[in-house]
Design an enzyme around this catalytic site. Structure first.
Site, PDB file in Angstrom:
ATOM      1  N   GLU A   4       0.823  -1.225   0.000  1.00 44.94           N
ATOM      2  CA  GLU A   4       0.000   0.000   0.000  1.00 44.94           C
ATOM      3  C   GLU A   4       0.853   1.269   0.000  1.00 44.94           C
ATOM      4  O   GLU A   4       0.590   2.227   0.724  1.00 44.94           O
ATOM      5  CB  GLU A   4      -0.989  -0.001   1.182  1.00 44.94           C
ATOM      6  CG  GLU A   4      -2.036  -1.094   1.033  1.00 44.94           C
ATOM      7  CD  GLU A   4      -3.215  -0.970   1.993  1.00 44.94           C
ATOM      8  OE1 GLU A   4      -3.351   0.049   2.660  1.00 44.94           O
ATOM      9  OE2 GLU A   4      -3.992  -1.924   2.038  1.00 44.94           O
TER      10      GLU A   4
HETATM   11  C1  FAD Z   1       3.136  -9.382   0.587  1.00 40.77           C
HETATM   12  C2  FAD Z   1       2.747  -8.456  -0.514  1.00 40.77           C
HETATM   13  C3  FAD Z   1       1.420  -8.374  -0.903  1.00 40.77           C
HETATM   14  C4  FAD Z   1       1.039  -7.560  -1.977  1.00 40.77           C
HETATM   15  N1  FAD Z   1      -0.261  -7.557  -2.404  1.00 40.77           N
HETATM   16  C5  FAD Z   1      -0.574  -6.880  -3.545  1.00 40.77           C
HETATM   17  C6  FAD Z   1      -1.885  -6.972  -4.104  1.00 40.77           C
HETATM   18  O1  FAD Z   1      -2.760  -7.639  -3.562  1.00 40.77           O
HETATM   19  N2  FAD Z   1      -2.138  -6.336  -5.261  1.00 40.77           N
HETATM   20  C7  FAD Z   1      -1.194  -5.571  -5.882  1.00 40.77           C
HETATM   21  O2  FAD Z   1      -1.475  -5.010  -6.936  1.00 40.77           O
HETATM   22  N3  FAD Z   1       0.061  -5.443  -5.367  1.00 40.77           N
HETATM   23  C8  FAD Z   1       0.391  -6.074  -4.222  1.00 40.77           C
HETATM   24  N4  FAD Z   1       1.656  -5.968  -3.692  1.00 40.77           N
HETATM   25  C9  FAD Z   1       2.627  -5.124  -4.360  1.00 40.77           C
HETATM   26  C10 FAD Z   1       3.013  -3.885  -3.566  1.00 40.77           C
HETATM   27  O3  FAD Z   1       2.031  -2.903  -3.697  1.00 40.77           O
HETATM   28  C11 FAD Z   1       4.378  -3.450  -4.102  1.00 40.77           C
HETATM   29  O4  FAD Z   1       5.310  -4.379  -3.585  1.00 40.77           O
HETATM   30  C12 FAD Z   1       4.752  -2.062  -3.739  1.00 40.77           C
HETATM   31  O5  FAD Z   1       3.980  -1.152  -4.465  1.00 40.77           O
HETATM   32  C13 FAD Z   1       6.235  -1.748  -4.000  1.00 40.77           C
HETATM   33  O6  FAD Z   1       6.639  -2.185  -5.258  1.00 40.77           O
HETATM   34  P1  FAD Z   1       7.967  -3.069  -5.400  1.00 40.77           P
HETATM   35  O7  FAD Z   1       7.888  -4.167  -4.418  1.00 40.77           O
HETATM   36  O8  FAD Z   1       8.105  -3.417  -6.820  1.00 40.77           O
HETATM   37  O9  FAD Z   1       9.142  -2.122  -4.931  1.00 40.77           O
HETATM   38  P2  FAD Z   1       9.869  -1.019  -5.809  1.00 40.77           P
HETATM   39  O10 FAD Z   1       8.863  -0.159  -6.483  1.00 40.77           O
HETATM   40  O11 FAD Z   1      10.915  -1.666  -6.623  1.00 40.77           O
HETATM   41  O12 FAD Z   1      10.543  -0.135  -4.677  1.00 40.77           O
HETATM   42  C14 FAD Z   1      11.755  -0.513  -4.023  1.00 40.77           C
HETATM   43  C15 FAD Z   1      12.128   0.603  -3.037  1.00 40.77           C
HETATM   44  O13 FAD Z   1      12.304   1.843  -3.712  1.00 40.77           O
HETATM   45  C16 FAD Z   1      11.548   2.855  -3.085  1.00 40.77           C
HETATM   46  N5  FAD Z   1      11.112   3.833  -4.078  1.00 40.77           N
HETATM   47  C17 FAD Z   1      10.570   3.606  -5.289  1.00 40.77           C
HETATM   48  N6  FAD Z   1      10.332   4.783  -5.914  1.00 40.77           N
HETATM   49  C18 FAD Z   1      10.719   5.767  -5.062  1.00 40.77           C
HETATM   50  C19 FAD Z   1      10.740   7.186  -5.118  1.00 40.77           C
HETATM   51  N7  FAD Z   1      10.303   7.862  -6.146  1.00 40.77           N
HETATM   52  N8  FAD Z   1      11.226   7.861  -4.060  1.00 40.77           N
HETATM   53  C20 FAD Z   1      11.674   7.199  -2.978  1.00 40.77           C
HETATM   54  N9  FAD Z   1      11.683   5.864  -2.875  1.00 40.77           N
HETATM   55  C21 FAD Z   1      11.212   5.158  -3.896  1.00 40.77           C
HETATM   56  C22 FAD Z   1      10.376   2.120  -2.437  1.00 40.77           C
HETATM   57  O14 FAD Z   1       9.867   2.887  -1.343  1.00 40.77           O
HETATM   58  C23 FAD Z   1      11.051   0.833  -1.991  1.00 40.77           C
HETATM   59  O15 FAD Z   1      11.666   1.049  -0.767  1.00 40.77           O
HETATM   60  C24 FAD Z   1       2.034  -6.768  -2.619  1.00 40.77           C
HETATM   61  C25 FAD Z   1       3.357  -6.824  -2.201  1.00 40.77           C
HETATM   62  C26 FAD Z   1       3.720  -7.660  -1.162  1.00 40.77           C
HETATM   63  C27 FAD Z   1       5.155  -7.706  -0.747  1.00 40.77           C
END
Ligand code: FAD
Length: 770
Positions: A460
């Site tokens: 989220e």
């Molecule tokens: C257990 C679990 C359940 C989930 N359930 C769902 C679901 O039901 N439906 C769904 O659609 N998604 C779901 N997700 C996805 C979740 O919303 C994403 O994991 C999340 O949006 C982050 O994306 P990412 O993991 O690809 O991290 P990335 O986007 O790769 O981010 C990696 C890091 O970079 C940081 N970052 C990225 N951009 C910036 C910026 N501009 N400035 C500062 N920091 C930044 C982030 O804060 C993070 O620390 C789930 C994820 C998990 C782990």
């Protein structure tokens, strides 16, 4: 000479006043060049960014941001209260569901909870907590659904997530707010009764935090549906991952970028992000295997689809919602963020408060309960203080949501800070438990939560991004009284109207900023004694300092925007620090409101003080680092102008920490209230009950333990004897009665059991033997 100088100063003041007050002069001399500059420094805002900013409402945080907290009005917000029906559900259905859960079995053996628990969850209505009664749901308040999730989470995180997801951002919520009547009638009953299992699929391998960059596509075309040819619909191609409940879902809310290359709907070819409902049995849908998120057992996995065809009726909200998918998601997320993850975080706080308080009394080293050592007491006070802030912030945010606000800024604050606070709490709880927290097994009541915290941090809106981009970025635009109007002027196509709009907003902005800077100086010189503050049980000075910092935030935000313009968005650490100030002002407000609602008993007093001292210190620290890193001459001057009084604040004292840790180790009504809705099993083999029962027994027999100790000190009982032998020796010598000996033996049995950890054979560890 003096007269000449006075005359010149007067003339300068009159000229400045004329320039500012006479609109045509001001517009040409000030607004026009500033507008030209403003257009160059403000980065262009994409449509999706505009939608995100427009989503949701502002509330108390807007007053905090503007330097004018309305404390009296704030304190009149209703005290969050459950209805009798909601309370009954928590006392009965939730209790019953929790009794069906064995976390160790769920997480390390079955990777799921029992089928009977799933069935109960569905039939008892857990999956339709927000759905109105006419669609078969419970129509519960946000407070109730948060409390349900929180209570379950104190027993099993995986079960809590499985309840939380269908009740937060997903098909039910989206259909409820944006669906057509047909969609509501068709799906809401099924969802509320658990006959349809939902999931929501947005994230893709290349689109995580930057979710608007999804390449999953929907193309308007004709296809076959339900035995009919030439049905106007959408051809979907997608690959999603991390989707919670996907492996067992049969109703998917799918976010795609929609296009209409053949212009079958109109002249536009790119239609934007759109949310489509999709059943798992639709041809071309492939539900992947399971991901395995940090040893948790809730279902999560990928979903893929190739040339999946659905009719246009499957768009949530129908054709009129084409292209509004991002707005729908952001709006639902705006409220949802304030409910689910804060509930999990508060559950963790409450759980750790209870078990750590009990364990720290029970566990003795150097013949002393470890909670009495200063270092341990400091960690315990942090657990208590953070739990207090967690519960206060949870309740305040829910109060806004239940008053029908959709507060996007405070829900982002709650999501970020509450999940971070839960990380502090569990780390401290692990430290206080030492090896007892580390050895995995059915007796360990901390390890699963410890592993689960990064999940709350990531979902989220991952936390770093939420802190750096959302809280202040969105807050500055939504909470500032004039910035949004100035930004909107840039978008105005008629240049005259644009300048007039900008000028009107700018004039008010300048007056607002001058008033804030003057107020700040007056209050900094007078030690904030004249800041507005309600008469509330001796907390006046804290209200005054919060008001003072609120004005300092208003000034610093304007300064940051003036010095850095659109670059403030790229200077993530700077805006994050101002976001931290806003957040701690909000958390401190929540603490005061909680104290106000619960009438300030002695333990409340200590934790209110701890939390407020902590928040003020954090505010001071955030300002310090903001100005230290604001690499600008003007910043330095203004920092000198406003800085002096905010170096006065200190972290809570050691004395206070020791008093708080003592409270944690004693049973009390306060402990029961602060940790309300924690599942406390009476079953002797429940991991928490083992510690809780031994602790209660220890409290009961403490006078007897002291009596034994006195005989040991007087060398009438051998100090080298182990406890059972000491008790026997005391009984043999007539120092204690049979009943007293029985009570002490009973306690010692419970104590030894409570400090035990699990053991496994090689075969068990390799999964060869149960
Ligand atoms: C257990 C679990 C359940 C989930 N359930 C769902 C679901 O039901 N439906 C769904 O659609 N998604 C779901 N997700 C996805 C979740 O919303 C994403 O994991 C999340 O949006 C982050 O994306 P990412 O993991 O690809 O991290 P990335 O986007 O790769 O981010 C990696 C890091 O970079 C940081 N970052 C990225 N951009 C910036 C910026 N501009 N400035 C500062 N920091 C930044 C982030 O804060 C993070 O620390 C789930 C994820 C998990 C782990």
């Amino acid at each position: 000479m003096l007269l000449w100088i006075l005359g010149l100063v007067l003339a300068a003041i009159i000229a400045a006043a004329l320039i500012l007050v006479v609109t045509p002069i001001r517009r040409n001399l000030i607004s026009k060049p500033l507008f030209a500059w403003f257009k160059t420094v403000m980065p262009p805002m994409s449509e999706t960014e505009q939608e995100a900013i427009a989503a949701g409402d502002t509330w108390h945080e807007a007053n905090l941001f503007q330097g004018r907290p309305q404390w009296q009005q704030f304190l009149q917000n209703p005290k969050p209260t459950l209805t009798p029906e909601e309370q009954d559900f928590l006392d009965n259905e939730v209790e019953r569901f929790c009794e069906m859960l064995d976390e160790w079995q769920i997480v390390h053996k079955d990777y799921d909870f029992p089928e009977s628990a799933w069935n109960y969850l569905k039939t008892a209505g857990f999956l339709g907590l927000h759905v109105p009664k006419k669609y078969g749901g419970k129509n519960f308040s946000a407070l109730a659904s948060s409390t349900v999730v929180q209570k379950i989470a104190t027993k099993s995180l995986s079960a809590a997530v499985s309840v939380m997801v269908p009740n937060s951002l997903g098909p039910a919520e989206l259909i409820l707010h944006y669906g057509t009547e047909d969609q509501k009638n068709k799906y809401l009953h099924l969802l509320a009764k658990g006959l349809a299992m939902p999931c929501f699929a947005l994230t893709a391998p290349d689109a995580g935090s930057d979710a608007t960059s999804i390449t999953d596509s929907g193309e308007i075309c004709y296809g076959s549906w339900d035995g009919k040819d030439q049905v106007l619909g959408i051809k979907l191609n997608f690959s999603k991952r991390y989707i919670t409940l996907a492996p067992i879902a049969n109703l998917i809310g799918l976010a795609v970028k929609l296009s209409d290359p053949q212009q079958l709907l109109g002249t536009k070819t790119e239609l934007g992000i759109t949310v489509v409902l999709l059943e798992n049995i639709t041809a071309g849908v492939e539900i992947g295997a399971r991901h395995y998120p940090l040893n948790q057992a809730f279902f999560n996995g990928p979903i893929r689809g190739r040339n999946v065809f659905v009719p246009l009726d499957n768009i949530i909200g129908g054709q009129k919602m084409i292209g509004h998918g991002w707005k729908m998601l952001v709006e639902c997320l705006a409220s949802g963020r304030g409910i689910s993850l804060p509930a999990l975080s508060t559950a963790l706080g409450k759980h750790c408060y209870r078990v750590t308080g009990a364990y720290a009394k029970l566990r003795q080293q150097f013949k002393v309960s470890i909670g009495n050592f200063e270092g341990v007491a400091t960690a315990m006070a942090r657990i208590a203080g953070h739990t207090y802030m967690l519960e206060a912030t949870r309740l305040l945010t829910l109060s806004a949501i239940d008053q029908k606000f959709k507060p996007s800024v405070i829900t982002a604050i709650s999501k970020y800070h509450m999940t971070e606070m839960s990380r502090v709490v569990i780390n401290d709880a692990m430290d206080v438990h030492g090896g007892r927290g580390i050895m995995m097994g059915p007796r360990n009541y901390l390890a699963t939560s410890y592993e689960g915290v990064p999940i709350s941090i990531t979902v989220e809106g991952a936390n770093i991004l939420t802190r750096c981009l959302m809280i202040f970025g969105q807050g500055a635009i939504r909470c500032h009284p004039y910035v949004l109007r100035e930004l909107n002027a840039v978008k105005e196509s008629d240049p005259q109207r644009a300048l007039a709009e900008f000028d009107a907003a700018l004039f008010k902005h300048i007056c607002y900023a001058l008033a804030n800077f003057s107020k700040l100086k007056v209050h900094s010189l007078s030690g904030a004694h004249f800041c507005e503050a309600p008469e509330h049980a001796g907390w006046k000075r804290y209200y005054q300092w919060l008001s003072f910092f609120s004005i300092a935030l208003a000034c610093s935000a304007d300064l940051g925007m003036l010095v850095l313009g659109g670059n403030l968005k790229r200077k993530e650490n700077l805006s994050a620090r101002l976001g931290d100030v806003l957040s701690y002002l909000y958390i401190a407000s929540a603490v005061l409101k909680y104290n106000y609602d619960y009438k300030n008993d002695a333990a409340d007093y200590k934790l209110t003080k701890w939390s407020l001292d902590f928040c003020l210190y954090k505010i001071q620290e955030s300002f310090d680092y903001f100005y230290l890193n604001l690499d600008s001459f003007m910043g330095k001057i203004i920092s000198c102008y406003i800085s002096p009084p905010w170096r006065n604040f200190r972290m809570p004292s050691d004395k206070l920490a020791i008093e708080i840790s003592k409270d944690m180790m004693q049973p009390s009504l306060f402990r029961e209230r602060l940790t309300s809705h924690c599942v406390v099993s009476k079953s002797a083999d429940d991991p928490v009950a083992r510690v809780e029962l031994a602790w209660l027994e220890m409290v009961r027999v403490t006078p007897l333990i002291h009596k034994l100790d006195e005989y040991v000190r007087a060398e009438q009982i051998d100090k080298n004897l182990r406890m059972f032998h000491r008790i026997q020796a005391a009984l043999d010598k007539g120092f204690i009665t049979n009943d007293e000996a029985a009570a002490l033996n009973h306690f010692e049995t419970l104590r030894l059991d409570a400090i035990q950890v699990d053991e496994f054979t090689e075969a068990q560890l390799k999964g060869l033997e149960k």
